[in-house]
Write an enzyme that holds these catalytic residues in place. Structure first.
Site, PDB file in Angstrom:
ATOM      1  N   ASP A  86     -28.834  -2.855  45.510  1.00 59.09           N
ATOM      2  CA  ASP A  86     -27.832  -3.714  46.119  1.00 59.09           C
ATOM      3  C   ASP A  86     -28.080  -3.633  47.621  1.00 59.09           C
ATOM      4  O   ASP A  86     -28.218  -2.529  48.169  1.00 59.09           O
ATOM      5  CB  ASP A  86     -26.419  -3.197  45.845  1.00 59.09           C
ATOM      6  CG  ASP A  86     -25.923  -3.502  44.439  1.00 59.09           C
ATOM      7  OD1 ASP A  86     -26.738  -3.932  43.596  1.00 59.09           O
ATOM      8  OD2 ASP A  86     -24.725  -3.286  44.182  1.00 59.09           O
ATOM      9  N   HIS A 142     -33.580   1.135  41.503  1.00 60.76           N
ATOM     10  CA  HIS A 142     -34.088   0.796  40.177  1.00 60.76           C
ATOM     11  C   HIS A 142     -35.485   0.196  40.293  1.00 60.76           C
ATOM     12  O   HIS A 142     -35.864  -0.350  41.333  1.00 60.76           O
ATOM     13  CB  HIS A 142     -33.142  -0.189  39.502  1.00 60.76           C
ATOM     14  CG  HIS A 142     -31.765   0.361  39.277  1.00 60.76           C
ATOM     15  ND1 HIS A 142     -31.253   0.619  38.021  1.00 60.76           N
ATOM     16  CD2 HIS A 142     -30.782   0.731  40.147  1.00 60.76           C
ATOM     17  CE1 HIS A 142     -30.030   1.108  38.122  1.00 60.76           C
ATOM     18  NE2 HIS A 142     -29.716   1.183  39.413  1.00 60.76           N
ATOM     19  N   SER A 226     -29.632   3.032  53.552  1.00 66.58           N
ATOM     20  CA  SER A 226     -30.968   3.097  54.120  1.00 66.58           C
ATOM     21  C   SER A 226     -31.707   1.789  53.862  1.00 66.58           C
ATOM     22  O   SER A 226     -31.094   0.735  53.795  1.00 66.58           O
ATOM     23  CB  SER A 226     -31.726   4.286  53.544  1.00 66.58           C
ATOM     24  OG  SER A 226     -32.882   4.538  54.310  1.00 66.58           O
TER      25      SER A 226
END
Length: 261
Positions: A86, A142, A226
């Site tokens: 995200d 992911h 980050s």
């Protein structure tokens, strides 16, 4: 005047003592009191979190929260590349023959970023993508494609801010910050998933060290917000036409396609 001042400021606030103190506090029971306020300030959707918000024992536990199984759908097109995080798609472009990428007008050495010339040769004339995670985003990472992991390595020591101000005034943050690199061989080529540490805390934890990754599989997380840089081999990736820059993206959403030469 602003540029040198900001550089001095971020270097002073990234010392070993301040980093250690922040890391220790975020993992302490005392930080638990900040969770509700943090969720409210950053407008975090509590309904998609796998656990009750009051069950987290520390702010760090909340930062690294997991989501419910159906909170993110992984694009099922075999040729698609899914967003690994995200975040915000901040930039996309070419990896030039000088072994550089140009992000927001600043050049970054991918030789310095990857630390290995053999790896760099794979990505010359390929594509790069920069995905920024703010403190409000879900922090787990992911796999964007299915493939075989051919390399894992850690480079760098300190980390400076990777937000807009840090990118503007910092020194080569994407190529010099602490970074955890995973290279994957997929159906039509190679890609590098460069997980870049942010200011204060360099915690990038690999949660699955399997030799093979499935698309959408969780395999790592950031302790704080980050950046992820994706590097694609020449003629193996095409950006989705529906992706403006910048744009908000979520785990599993289609960001492009892999393709044969």
């Amino acid at each position: 005047m602003l540029q040198p001042f900001y550089r001095i400021l971020i270097e002073l606030t990234n010392g070993r003592i301040s980093s250690a103190a922040l890391k220790k506090f975020s993992r302490s029971v005392w930080s638990r009191r900040l969770i509700s306020g943090y969720a409210k300030v950053y407008n975090i959707d509590k309904e998609e979190i796998a656990d009750d918000i009051h069950s987290f024992k520390s702010l760090h536990d909340f930062f690294t929260r997991r989501l419910k199984a159906d909170a993110r759908m992984i694009d099922d097109d075999e040729r698609s590349v899914a967003s690994p995080v995200d975040g915000v798609l901040e930039d996309f472009g070419d990896i030039n023959v000088k072994k550089q990428i140009v992000v927001k007008g600043k050049s970054y050495s991918i030789l310095e970023m990857l630390g290995d010339d053999t790896s760099v040769q794979r990505y010359l004339n390929g594509k790069y993508m920069v995905l920024y995670l703010s403190p409000s985003h879900y922090h787990r990472i992911h796999a964007p494609v299915a493939g075989k992991v051919i390399s894992r390595r850690i480079l760098g020591r300190k980390s400076y801010p990777v937000n807009r101000m840090g990118m503007k005034y910092g020194r080569s943050t994407l190529s010099k910050n602490y970074r955890n690199i995973t290279e994957v061989e997929h159906e039509v080529g190679h890609m590098a998933i460069v997980k870049v540490g942010a200011m204060f805390v360099n915690s990038i934890i690999i949660t699955d060290e399997s030799e093979h990754l499935s698309k959408g599989q969780e395999f790592a997380y950031f302790s704080f917000g980050s950046t992820v840089v994706l590097l694609f081999e020449k003629d193996t990736f095409h950006l989705s036409e529906s992706m403006p820059i910048p744009s908000e993206i979520r785990v599993g959403e289609k960001i492009g396609y892999v393709r044969n030469n």
